[in-house]
Design an enzyme around this catalytic site. Structure first.
Site, PDB file in Angstrom:
ATOM      1  N   ARG A   1     115.491  35.247  21.637  1.00  0.00           N
ATOM      2  CA  ARG A   1     115.700  36.617  22.533  1.00  0.00           C
ATOM      3  C   ARG A   1     115.892  36.140  23.968  1.00  0.00           C
ATOM      4  O   ARG A   1     116.093  36.856  24.672  1.00  0.00           O
ATOM      5  CB  ARG A   1     114.674  37.575  22.418  1.00  0.00           C
ATOM      6  CG  ARG A   1     115.041  38.870  22.434  1.00  0.00           C
ATOM      7  CD  ARG A   1     114.111  39.575  21.453  1.00  0.00           C
ATOM      8  NE  ARG A   1     114.023  40.949  21.668  1.00  0.00           N
ATOM      9  CZ  ARG A   1     113.770  41.425  20.443  1.00  0.00           C
ATOM     10  NH1 ARG A   1     113.828  41.111  19.261  1.00  0.00           N
ATOM     11  NH2 ARG A   1     113.608  42.800  20.394  1.00  0.00           N
TER      12      ARG A   1
ATOM     13  N   ARG B   1     113.888  48.646  26.842  1.00  0.00           N
ATOM     14  CA  ARG B   1     114.250  47.687  26.158  1.00  0.00           C
ATOM     15  C   ARG B   1     115.800  47.294  26.352  1.00  0.00           C
ATOM     16  O   ARG B   1     116.135  46.355  26.226  1.00  0.00           O
ATOM     17  CB  ARG B   1     114.017  48.069  24.535  1.00  0.00           C
ATOM     18  CG  ARG B   1     112.556  47.978  24.231  1.00  0.00           C
ATOM     19  CD  ARG B   1     112.406  48.866  22.896  1.00  0.00           C
ATOM     20  NE  ARG B   1     113.035  48.712  21.742  1.00  0.00           N
ATOM     21  CZ  ARG B   1     113.416  49.388  20.704  1.00  0.00           C
ATOM     22  NH1 ARG B   1     112.992  50.752  20.860  1.00  0.00           N
ATOM     23  NH2 ARG B   1     114.112  49.010  19.700  1.00  0.00           N
TER      24      ARG B   1
ATOM     25  N   ARG C   1     108.976  54.411  15.120  1.00  0.00           N
ATOM     26  CA  ARG C   1     108.303  53.438  15.983  1.00  0.00           C
ATOM     27  C   ARG C   1     107.962  54.080  17.431  1.00  0.00           C
ATOM     28  O   ARG C   1     108.696  54.891  17.844  1.00  0.00           O
ATOM     29  CB  ARG C   1     109.256  52.236  16.281  1.00  0.00           C
ATOM     30  CG  ARG C   1     109.241  51.353  14.965  1.00  0.00           C
ATOM     31  CD  ARG C   1     110.319  50.227  14.965  1.00  0.00           C
ATOM     32  NE  ARG C   1     110.605  49.710  16.392  1.00  0.00           N
ATOM     33  CZ  ARG C   1     111.448  48.722  16.495  1.00  0.00           C
ATOM     34  NH1 ARG C   1     112.217  48.251  15.633  1.00  0.00           N
ATOM     35  NH2 ARG C   1     111.648  48.001  17.681  1.00  0.00           N
TER      36      ARG C   1
ATOM     37  N   ARG D   1     115.889  56.986  13.920  1.00  0.00           N
ATOM     38  CA  ARG D   1     115.229  55.836  12.993  1.00  0.00           C
ATOM     39  C   ARG D   1     113.894  56.355  12.471  1.00  0.00           C
ATOM     40  O   ARG D   1     113.053  56.782  13.307  1.00  0.00           O
ATOM     41  CB  ARG D   1     115.128  54.435  13.764  1.00  0.00           C
ATOM     42  CG  ARG D   1     114.466  53.443  12.993  1.00  0.00           C
ATOM     43  CD  ARG D   1     114.793  52.225  13.244  1.00  0.00           C
ATOM     44  NE  ARG D   1     114.299  51.828  14.701  1.00  0.00           N
ATOM     45  CZ  ARG D   1     114.509  50.565  15.526  1.00  0.00           C
ATOM     46  NH1 ARG D   1     115.094  49.690  14.714  1.00  0.00           N
ATOM     47  NH2 ARG D   1     113.969  50.517  16.673  1.00  0.00           N
TER      48      ARG D   1
ATOM     49  N   LYS E   1     120.651  45.185  13.622  1.00  0.00           N
ATOM     50  CA  LYS E   1     120.407  43.547  13.096  1.00  0.00           C
ATOM     51  C   LYS E   1     119.467  43.517  11.837  1.00  0.00           C
ATOM     52  O   LYS E   1     119.977  42.883  10.846  1.00  0.00           O
ATOM     53  CB  LYS E   1     119.566  42.959  14.561  1.00  0.00           C
ATOM     54  CG  LYS E   1     120.392  43.002  15.801  1.00  0.00           C
ATOM     55  CD  LYS E   1     119.571  42.388  16.777  1.00  0.00           C
ATOM     56  CE  LYS E   1     118.084  42.899  17.089  1.00  0.00           C
ATOM     57  NZ  LYS E   1     118.276  44.163  17.809  1.00  0.00           N
TER      58      LYS E   1
HETATM   59  P1  AP5 Z   1     118.068  48.488  12.637  1.00  0.00           P
HETATM   60  O1  AP5 Z   1     118.879  47.830  11.733  1.00  0.00           O
HETATM   61  O2  AP5 Z   1     116.835  48.796  12.704  1.00  0.00           O
HETATM   62  O3  AP5 Z   1     118.488  47.760  14.294  1.00  0.00           O
HETATM   63  P2  AP5 Z   1     117.982  46.744  14.942  1.00  0.00           P
HETATM   64  O4  AP5 Z   1     119.096  46.185  15.673  1.00  0.00           O
HETATM   65  O5  AP5 Z   1     117.006  45.735  14.119  1.00  0.00           O
HETATM   66  O6  AP5 Z   1     117.006  47.288  16.156  1.00  0.00           O
HETATM   67  P3  AP5 Z   1     115.553  47.046  16.602  1.00  0.00           P
HETATM   68  O7  AP5 Z   1     115.364  48.391  17.503  1.00  0.00           O
HETATM   69  O8  AP5 Z   1     114.712  46.870  15.465  1.00  0.00           O
HETATM   70  O9  AP5 Z   1     115.858  46.081  17.574  1.00  0.00           O
HETATM   71  P4  AP5 Z   1     114.932  45.349  18.668  1.00  0.00           P
HETATM   72  O10 AP5 Z   1     115.553  44.258  19.105  1.00  0.00           O
HETATM   73  O11 AP5 Z   1     115.016  46.384  20.089  1.00  0.00           O
HETATM   74  O12 AP5 Z   1     113.453  45.362  18.003  1.00  0.00           O
HETATM   75  P5  AP5 Z   1     112.508  44.440  17.348  1.00  0.00           P
HETATM   76  O13 AP5 Z   1     111.809  44.887  16.351  1.00  0.00           O
HETATM   77  O14 AP5 Z   1     113.196  43.129  17.121  1.00  0.00           O
HETATM   78  O15 AP5 Z   1     118.971  50.085  12.922  1.00  0.00           O
HETATM   79  C1  AP5 Z   1     118.657  50.856  13.718  1.00  0.00           C
HETATM   80  C2  AP5 Z   1     118.765  52.316  13.159  1.00  0.00           C
HETATM   81  O16 AP5 Z   1     120.251  52.548  12.885  1.00  0.00           O
HETATM   82  C3  AP5 Z   1     118.135  52.522  12.082  1.00  0.00           C
HETATM   83  O17 AP5 Z   1     117.465  53.737  11.506  1.00  0.00           O
HETATM   84  C4  AP5 Z   1     119.462  52.209  10.557  1.00  0.00           C
HETATM   85  O18 AP5 Z   1     119.028  52.928   9.478  1.00  0.00           O
HETATM   86  C5  AP5 Z   1     120.385  52.663  11.421  1.00  0.00           C
HETATM   87  N1  AP5 Z   1     121.742  52.012  11.356  1.00  0.00           N
HETATM   88  C6  AP5 Z   1     121.872  50.609  11.217  1.00  0.00           C
HETATM   89  N2  AP5 Z   1     122.961  50.405  10.892  1.00  0.00           N
HETATM   90  C7  AP5 Z   1     124.020  51.582  10.828  1.00  0.00           C
HETATM   91  C8  AP5 Z   1     125.197  51.905  10.953  1.00  0.00           C
HETATM   92  N3  AP5 Z   1     126.100  51.073  10.332  1.00  0.00           N
HETATM   93  N4  AP5 Z   1     125.737  53.174  11.097  1.00  0.00           N
HETATM   94  C9  AP5 Z   1     124.529  54.172  11.024  1.00  0.00           C
HETATM   95  N5  AP5 Z   1     123.290  54.003  11.260  1.00  0.00           N
HETATM   96  C10 AP5 Z   1     122.864  52.718  11.194  1.00  0.00           C
HETATM   97  O19 AP5 Z   1     111.465  44.278  18.529  1.00  0.00           O
HETATM   98  C11 AP5 Z   1     110.618  45.176  19.017  1.00  0.00           C
HETATM   99  C12 AP5 Z   1     109.713  44.660  20.104  1.00  0.00           C
HETATM  100  O20 AP5 Z   1     108.834  43.379  19.465  1.00  0.00           O
HETATM  101  C13 AP5 Z   1     110.287  43.795  21.167  1.00  0.00           C
HETATM  102  O21 AP5 Z   1     110.715  45.006  22.357  1.00  0.00           O
HETATM  103  C14 AP5 Z   1     109.425  43.051  21.836  1.00  0.00           C
HETATM  104  O22 AP5 Z   1     108.487  43.766  22.499  1.00  0.00           O
HETATM  105  C15 AP5 Z   1     108.870  42.281  20.708  1.00  0.00           C
HETATM  106  N6  AP5 Z   1     109.808  41.086  19.987  1.00  0.00           N
HETATM  107  C16 AP5 Z   1     110.326  41.048  19.119  1.00  0.00           C
HETATM  108  N7  AP5 Z   1     111.089  39.920  18.859  1.00  0.00           N
HETATM  109  C17 AP5 Z   1     110.833  39.128  19.851  1.00  0.00           C
HETATM  110  C18 AP5 Z   1     111.151  37.917  20.730  1.00  0.00           C
HETATM  111  N8  AP5 Z   1     111.935  37.168  19.998  1.00  0.00           N
HETATM  112  N9  AP5 Z   1     110.423  37.589  21.847  1.00  0.00           N
HETATM  113  C19 AP5 Z   1     109.623  38.344  22.359  1.00  0.00           C
HETATM  114  N10 AP5 Z   1     109.160  39.747  22.065  1.00  0.00           N
HETATM  115  C20 AP5 Z   1     109.847  40.087  20.828  1.00  0.00           C
END
Ligand code: AP5
Length: 216
Positions: free
Chosen positions: A88, A171, A160, A127, A13
């Site tokens: 979310r 998660r 992370r 990552r 994402k």
């Molecule tokens: P990346 O693009 O980083 O993936 P992502 O989907 O953004 O994954 P996240 O782990 O960031 O999502 P998440 O929803 O768990 O975390 P968030 O930060 O939102 O890609 C992943 C890896 O793959 C990278 O290394 C990239 O280079 C690689 N990659 C990408 N595309 C590729 C491809 N096509 N081929 C190969 N490799 C590829 O949330 C973290 C925490 O914050 C949550 O657990 C929660 O505690 C809190 N939080 C965040 N938002 C909320 C909310 N709305 N409500 C409540 N709590 C929240």
């Protein structure tokens, strides 16, 4: 234009939302990045979010809703935004809809990036992200030009703390229980675009661009 990026942890994402925001000249609002920046800066918001993030559970919705809506109403969010990691759950989706409707606006599309569990685990375990600008890299798939340094801002790369095996498991559970229902929710109102997230970043980018009707 308002576009939501939906998908499991590690689906890509953040990677794809940043690309799309750049192409469409929209602001990229990523709730996870905002919490991590607040944590780096040691603000009250960051301190509140820390324990939830470390455990892999959602930060309470009201804190998250207030934070994201503040960014949406900021001057650079007025022309639209690419939302990544928000909403979310249904409570957040309804709060977003209501806030946009009050300004005569609405969500245009929801891009759901679908990736197998095996690929998610591979992406999360490899990552590395930039401490300053949050750009994600992957060892070995998309490494930075100089190991340990961000190509964009020169910031330090780190893994992370919530990318540990235990936290990732939690998660994924939270995603299935609380976020996956949004796939049906947006599908029912005809806004969902499902994208095969397997393949290279460039391939996935091309699929999303085509599904959104090309670059505007
Ligand atoms: P990346 O693009 O980083 O993936 P992502 O989907 O953004 O994954 P996240 O782990 O960031 O999502 P998440 O929803 O768990 O975390 P968030 O930060 O939102 O890609 C992943 C890896 O793959 C990278 O290394 C990239 O280079 C690689 N990659 C990408 N595309 C590729 C491809 N096509 N081929 C190969 N490799 C590829 O949330 C973290 C925490 O914050 C949550 O657990 C929660 O505690 C809190 N939080 C965040 N938002 C909320 C909310 N709305 N409500 C409540 N709590 C929240």
């Amino acid at each position: 234009m308002y576009i939501i990026f939906l998908g499991a942890p590690g689906a890509g994402k953040g990677t794809q939302a940043a690309n799309m925001a750049r192409k469409l000249n929209l602001v990229h609002i990523a709730s996870g990045d905002l919490f991590r920046q607040a944590l780096e800066q040691g603000t009250e918001l960051g301190i509140k979010a820390k324990s939830y993030m470390e455990r892999g559970v959602l930060v309470p919705s009201q804190i998250t809703i207030d934070m994201v809506l503040e960014h949406i109403s900021a001057p650079d969010g007025e022309g639209g935004a690419v939302l990544d990691g928000f909403p979310r759950n249904l409570e957040q989706a309804e709060a977003l809809e209501k806030a946009l409707a009050q300004q005569g606006k609405a969500i245009d599309k929801v891009v759901y990036i679908k990736v197998s569990k095996e690929e998610l685990l591979k992406r999360l375990s490899g990552r590395w992200i930039c401490r300053q600008c949050q750009t994600p890299y992957h060892a070995p798939d998309s490494p930075p030009r100089v190991w340990g340094k961000c190509d964009k801002c020169g910031g330090e790369l780190y893994q992370r703390p919530d990318d540990t095996e235990e936290s990732v498991r939690k998660r994924l559970e939270v995603y299935s229980a609380e976020t996956a229902p949004l796939i049906d929710y947006y599908g029912r109102v005809g806004k969902l675009v499902e994208i095969d997230g397997e393949g290279s970043e460039a391939e996935v980018d091309r699929r999303i661009t085509a599904a959104l009707g090309g670059e505007r």
